[in-house]
Design a protein around this motif. Sequence first.
Motif, short mmCIF file in Angstrom:
data_model
loop_
_atom_site.label_atom_id
_atom_site.label_comp_id
_atom_site.label_asym_id
_atom_site.label_seq_id
_atom_site.Cartn_x
_atom_site.Cartn_y
_atom_site.Cartn_z
N VAL A 59 -1.69 6.14 -0.66
CA VAL A 59 -1.48 4.70 -0.53
C VAL A 59 -2.20 3.94 -1.65
N LEU A 60 -3.43 4.36 -1.97
CA LEU A 60 -4.18 3.67 -3.02
C LEU A 60 -3.54 3.86 -4.38
N VAL A 61 -3.04 5.07 -4.67
CA VAL A 61 -2.38 5.32 -5.95
C VAL A 61 -1.12 4.46 -6.06
N GLN A 62 -0.33 4.42 -5.00
CA GLN A 62 0.89 3.59 -5.03
C GLN A 62 0.55 2.11 -5.16
N SER A 63 -0.55 1.70 -4.55
CA SER A 63 -0.98 0.31 -4.67
C SER A 63 -1.42 0.00 -6.09
N PHE A 64 -2.05 0.99 -6.74
CA PHE A 64 -2.43 0.84 -8.14
C PHE A 64 -1.19 0.72 -9.02
N TYR A 65 -0.17 1.52 -8.72
CA TYR A 65 1.08 1.43 -9.47
C TYR A 65 1.69 0.03 -9.32
N LYS A 66 1.65 -0.49 -8.11
CA LYS A 66 2.21 -1.85 -7.90
C LYS A 66 1.40 -2.87 -8.68
#
Length: 315
Positions: A59-66
């Motif tokens: 979730v944190l990696v995907q949030s970083f991508y966003k």
Amino acid sequence: MNSTDYPSIADDWERRATIRTRPRRWLENDDKLIYPLSRQPLVLSATFLEHCAHWRDFVLVQSFYKFINDVVIFETEIVDKTARSIAKNRFSLPFPLACRVDAMTVVVDEDYHALVALDFLQQTVAMTGIQPLDLPGQIELSHALPAAQAQVPAHLRDAVELIGVAIAENTVTQDVAAFSKDSSVKASVRGLMADHLFDEGRHAQFWTRLVRLYWQSASAADRDSIAQVLPTFLAHYLTNDLQKNFDLHLIDHLDISHSLRNALRDEVAALAFPIHRQHPLLGNIMGFLQHSGLLQTPSVALALKDYLPVPGRPI
């Protein structure tokens, strides 16, 4: 417009712009976070902590991508567009040459920020093996600007664009500053944010000075027309609907039970984010409106009365 009222940022850019002074940053493979927990309420929800903690890094990696995707949209599709049109003298508001030169330094900086952000996205994919989900094609500013521009006469649309971009550039600084100081985050990511912040402080000054220059020359009728659309702009700019939709999209990609997925959706949907004078970005916005001269205009103060601090408290 009188250029004597405008102090240039060009010399400061020559000395200190990160594109001239910073080496490439490399993402570390350590146990630090890639994205702050405080910026992603989903991973702090009761259901997630109890049943889905093993999905935290995803979730944190995907949030970083966003976050990176949002930066690229903001820098290249919005700020770059406005600054470039000013620099090339294609804006409906004519600015002195010194302003146009400064605008081109902003173009260079923002495109560089987007390049660095994409470099970090590429490094993160290589290190984690996690591919980005489908990322939003727009940010809040993508909706706020056209919504406000649609409510003013055609000759004021560029002025509304200028003020909207200036508001955003003066609020992103606070957002990036908080990110850069979070010690739980990887040092390279904090360095990325610190570099960005270093340039954005100069940009905030540039946009504030440009708006002040415009506002001094605007007619009373034009000022009043713009004042009336500022609440529309803020309502679209300060919403968290896009973030909430992204979080729901994220939940759909977690390999969890149907009941857990519904519980997480309910917790995300219940997150309140009212737009009022306590909104965390409003202090910066009101400070910008004061420093640029807008807030001293009675029609602006009246239009934004619901957002102004209570009497006795500083802006």
